[in-house]
Design an enzyme around this catalytic site. Structure first.
Site, PDB file in Angstrom:
ATOM      1  N   ARG A   1     -13.061   4.132  12.938  1.00 40.58           N
ATOM      2  CA  ARG A   1     -13.138   5.306  12.071  1.00 40.58           C
ATOM      3  C   ARG A   1     -13.510   6.514  12.902  1.00 40.58           C
ATOM      4  NH1 ARG A   1     -12.567   3.296   7.445  1.00 40.58           N
ATOM      5  NH2 ARG A   1     -12.588   5.301   6.445  1.00 40.58           N
TER       6      ARG A   1
ATOM      7  N   LYS B   1      -5.991   8.864   3.583  1.00 40.81           N
ATOM      8  CA  LYS B   1      -5.027   7.775   3.745  1.00 40.81           C
ATOM      9  C   LYS B   1      -3.837   7.936   2.811  1.00 40.81           C
ATOM     10  CE  LYS B   1      -4.763   2.739   3.865  1.00 40.81           C
ATOM     11  NZ  LYS B   1      -5.475   1.558   4.349  1.00 40.81           N
TER      12      LYS B   1
ATOM     13  N   ARG C   1      -5.477  -4.958   4.505  1.00 44.55           N
ATOM     14  CA  ARG C   1      -6.011  -5.577   5.714  1.00 44.55           C
ATOM     15  C   ARG C   1      -7.455  -6.013   5.511  1.00 44.55           C
ATOM     16  NH1 ARG C   1      -7.007  -2.152   9.801  1.00 44.55           N
ATOM     17  NH2 ARG C   1      -7.248  -3.854  11.264  1.00 44.55           N
TER      18      ARG C   1
HETATM   19  C1  BTN Z   1      -3.999  -1.689   4.211  1.00 43.34           C
HETATM   20  O1  BTN Z   1      -4.034  -0.460   4.295  1.00 43.34           O
HETATM   21  O2  BTN Z   1      -5.035  -2.370   4.264  1.00 43.34           O
HETATM   22  C2  BTN Z   1      -2.669  -2.347   4.052  1.00 43.34           C
HETATM   23  C3  BTN Z   1      -2.141  -2.143   2.661  1.00 43.34           C
HETATM   24  C4  BTN Z   1      -0.790  -2.805   2.456  1.00 43.34           C
HETATM   25  C5  BTN Z   1      -0.362  -2.741   1.012  1.00 43.34           C
HETATM   26  C6  BTN Z   1       1.028  -3.234   0.815  1.00 43.34           C
HETATM   27  S1  BTN Z   1       1.628  -2.899  -0.796  1.00 43.34           S
HETATM   28  C7  BTN Z   1       3.009  -3.928  -0.513  1.00 43.34           C
HETATM   29  C8  BTN Z   1       2.517  -5.133   0.250  1.00 43.34           C
HETATM   30  N1  BTN Z   1       2.019  -6.130  -0.668  1.00 43.34           N
HETATM   31  C9  BTN Z   1       0.707  -6.297  -0.554  1.00 43.34           C
HETATM   32  O3  BTN Z   1       0.022  -7.069  -1.247  1.00 43.34           O
HETATM   33  N2  BTN Z   1       0.209  -5.514   0.392  1.00 43.34           N
HETATM   34  C10 BTN Z   1       1.252  -4.729   1.015  1.00 43.34           C
END
Ligand code: BTN
Length: 282
Positions: free
Chosen positions: A278, A145, A86
């Site tokens: 947070r 996390k 994100r």
């Molecule tokens: C976050 O925590 O910011 C979201 C992370 C999301 C990661 C997943 S891994 C599979 C899919 N492909 C990506 O490039 N991102 C999501």
């Protein structure tokens, strides 16, 4: 590449690499056939694809959607070379140490608010009673996390671009990982599930309930998930700080999935997924 589903032509994705002939690739084995059997009765046309490597499962499914490929698919990557998180962040992971996949499907809820929260509820409930949710997109364990969710959509169809294809990307830490460069310390699934737990085990636990949850969200919206989210809300009744520096106390989510934060100016309903929240450091 390995696929499970009805007979169909397949081709290597633009960001992917060479095809494999079975569902066992690299260090992990993914139960593609079992997942397909569990999901396909409720999602016609569904397939499971396992790629040894791709830039990002989200990027790949968004590419496909823009090219008119709108079929429901669970795309798993053994390794992502450009995983995305994100707020423009990256998502780094090592083969075998994490589960990285995206569920892509056409979706038409009346209101999209709260989809990422509903996804989080489903994942947490499938994984372990101790897994908590951090609004809007994270799974946490003991203030660390465990997993992240990245949802993107592509518009298509008539009347002009009226329908949407949703790409629900999920990254889950399976084994201990290095905390270097992470804004939140990591947790991993083997802390709470048996040490031998693999990415394939985790995927088998979560895939069918996830599809069911997304379909329930499409029909009923966030309402059936609100109490379930609040029961696992790691921010609830805690002091929090928003990304603009505003301080307050978190009070769960609204019926549409907004985070309720009591600040000096009264109760605010935070809806923007661009806002980062947070727990305040004591
Ligand atoms: C976050 O925590 O910011 C979201 C992370 C999301 C990661 C997943 S891994 C599979 C899919 N492909 C990506 O490039 N991102 C999501």
């Amino acid at each position: 590449m390995s696929t499970a589903g009805p007979p169909q032509g397949t081709k290597a994705p633009s960001g992917g690499s060479a095809a494999a002939s079975a569902a066992s690739v690299g260090a992990s084995t993914f139960p593609a056939e079992s997942i397909w059997e569990a999901v396909s009765p409720r999602l016609p046309g569904f397939t499971v694809e396992i790629l040894p490597q791709v830039d990002s499962t989200n990027t790949e499914l968004m590419r496909r959607a823009r090219a008119g490929r709108l079929e429901p698919v669970l795309l798993v990557a053994e390794q992502q070379t450009a995983g995305r998180g994100r707020l423009g962040r990256g998502w780094a992971s090592q083969t075998g140490d994490s589960l990285t996949f995206s569920l892509g499907l056409p979706l038409a809820p009346a209101d999209w608010s709260g989809l990422s929260l509903a996804v989080g509820v489903s994942l947490a409930e499938s994984l372990h009673p101790r897994v908590q949710l951090k609004w809007p997109n994270d799974l946490w364990l003991d203030d660390r996390k465990l997993a992240g969710i990245l949802i993107e959509t592509a518009s298509f169809g008539e009347p002009r671009e009226a329908q949407r294809y949703a790409v629900i990307g999920i990254g889950i830490n399976i084994a201990e990982r290095d905390a270097t460069g992470l804004s939140t310390p990591p947790a991993w699934l083997r802390e709470i599930l048996p040490q031998a737990t693999t990415a394939g085990d985790a995927l088998l636990r979560i895939a069918a309930p996830l599809v069911q949850a997304v379909q329930a969200f499409e029909t009923f919206g966030f309402a059936p998930f609100q109490a379930r989210f609040n029961a696992r809300d790691t921010l609830r009744d805690r002091p929090v700080v928003l990304s603009d520096g505003t301080a307050g106390t978190a009070h769960g989510t609204s019926e549409t999935g907004a985070l309720l934060v009591h600040t000096a100016r009264g109760m605010s309903a935070i809806t923007s997924s661009e806002v980062s929240v947070r727990p305040a450091v004591p």
